[in-house]
Scaffold this motif. Structure first.
Motif, PDB file in Angstrom:
ATOM      1  N   THR A   8       0.914  -1.277  -0.410  1.00 22.19           N
ATOM      2  CA  THR A   8      -0.140  -0.448   0.064  1.00 22.19           C
ATOM      3  C   THR A   8       0.732   1.206  -0.051  1.00 22.19           C
ATOM      4  N   ASP A   9       0.278   1.882  -0.761  1.00 18.73           N
ATOM      5  CA  ASP A   9       0.886   3.542  -0.291  1.00 18.73           C
ATOM      6  C   ASP A   9      -0.192   4.819   0.658  1.00 18.73           C
ATOM      7  N   TYR A  36       3.694  -1.289   3.853  1.00 20.91           N
ATOM      8  CA  TYR A  36       4.096  -0.159   3.959  1.00 20.91           C
ATOM      9  C   TYR A  36       5.335   0.399   4.367  1.00 20.91           C
ATOM     10  N   PRO A  37       5.997   0.313   2.779  1.00 19.98           N
ATOM     11  CA  PRO A  37       7.616   0.733   3.205  1.00 19.98           C
ATOM     12  C   PRO A  37       8.394   1.875   3.218  1.00 19.98           C
ATOM     13  N   HIS A  59       1.778   9.511   6.595  1.00 13.84           N
ATOM     14  CA  HIS A  59       1.225   9.501   5.407  1.00 13.84           C
ATOM     15  C   HIS A  59       0.437   9.148   4.756  1.00 13.84           C
ATOM     16  N   ARG A  60      -0.381   8.654   5.348  1.00 16.35           N
ATOM     17  CA  ARG A  60      -1.602   8.432   4.887  1.00 16.35           C
ATOM     18  C   ARG A  60      -2.673   9.153   4.072  1.00 16.35           C
ATOM     19  N   ASP A  61      -3.400   9.729   3.047  1.00 20.09           N
ATOM     20  CA  ASP A  61      -4.005   9.710   2.293  1.00 20.09           C
ATOM     21  C   ASP A  61      -5.526  10.373   3.536  1.00 20.09           C
ATOM     22  N   GLU A  62      -6.463  11.554   3.085  1.00 25.70           N
ATOM     23  CA  GLU A  62      -6.903  11.734   4.139  1.00 25.70           C
ATOM     24  C   GLU A  62      -8.216  10.644   3.399  1.00 25.70           C
ATOM     25  N   HIS A  63      -8.367  10.030   2.613  1.00 26.46           N
ATOM     26  CA  HIS A  63      -9.778   8.967   1.613  1.00 26.46           C
ATOM     27  C   HIS A  63      -9.443   8.281   2.829  1.00 26.46           C
ATOM     28  N   PHE A 117       5.134   5.936  -4.698  1.00 31.90           N
ATOM     29  CA  PHE A 117       5.865   5.439  -3.449  1.00 31.90           C
ATOM     30  C   PHE A 117       7.035   6.755  -4.325  1.00 31.90           C
ATOM     31  N   SER A 118       6.446   8.401  -4.380  1.00 30.41           N
ATOM     32  CA  SER A 118       7.429   9.149  -4.953  1.00 30.41           C
ATOM     33  C   SER A 118       8.231   9.170  -3.123  1.00 30.41           C
ATOM     34  N   HIS A 119       7.624   9.810  -1.999  1.00 29.30           N
ATOM     35  CA  HIS A 119       7.933  10.280  -1.190  1.00 29.30           C
ATOM     36  C   HIS A 119       9.499   9.896  -0.690  1.00 29.30           C
ATOM     37  N   ASP A 120      10.130  10.957  -0.330  1.00 28.16           N
ATOM     38  CA  ASP A 120      11.869  10.372  -0.277  1.00 28.16           C
ATOM     39  C   ASP A 120      12.151   9.164   0.592  1.00 28.16           C
TER      40      ASP A 120
END
Length: 166
Positions: A8-9, A36-37, A59-63, A117-120
């Motif tokens: 999951t992202d 979640y890596p 890191h999770r989105d609002e939805h 997975f674009s977060h650093d």
């Protein structure tokens, strides 16, 4: 009971993979482990404040939470549990230890590019999953386009083009 690992992202859209897992095993009760890596911090002072729950929440989105609740309501007969864990390792040996610890034999993964997975501090775990999990089911899922974001991006893009043309 089957335990299914799903990458999951932490977006609501990523829960579509779990929905596909329930469709694949309609007559089974499933434990769903959303993985979640996450890259551990490099500094010991940052490790002192390290909190998996805080990282997942940030890191999770609002939805995500609402979509997870909807998924549970829809497939409550098939769900034993559904939970999210961080994977903080760096290679397939570490991931295999993670898999064995959680007693995972099955995974469901999407096609490349479905998860973001674009977060650093994160990375795509699909290759590790494919290398270590004995039974991997691949699913092709259409990505929903957020039209509001697309309009905002196109509006910003149009503005930038106008500025550079002037």
């Amino acid at each position: 009971m089957r335990k299914v690992l799903i990458p999951t992202d932490l977006s609501a859209q990523s829960l579509k993979i779990a929905e596909e897992a329930f469709k694949m095993y309609p007559d089974e009760i499933i434990d769903v482990l959303l993985v979640y890596p996450y890259h551990l911090p490099l500094w010991s002072s940052e490790l002192y404040w390290f909190s998996p729950v805080k990282i997942i929440t940030e890191h999770r989105d609002e939805h995500f939470a609402r979509a997870k609740d909807d998924l549970v309501r829809k497939y409550f007969r098939n769900i034993s549990s559904i939970y999210t864990e961080l994977f903080t390792g760096v290679n397939s040996l570490a991931f295999d230890n993670f898999r064995v610890h959680h007693q995972i034999q099955t995974a469901v993964v999407p096609q490349k590019g479905f998860l973001d997975f674009s977060h650093d501090d994160t990375f795509d775990p699909v290759d590790l999953i494919i290398k270590t999990v004995p039974e991997v089911q691949r699913v092709k899922i259409e990505k929903e386009v957020d039209h509001n974001t697309q309009r905002q991006k196109s509006g910003l893009y149009n503005l930038i083009q106008k500025v550079f043309r002037s």
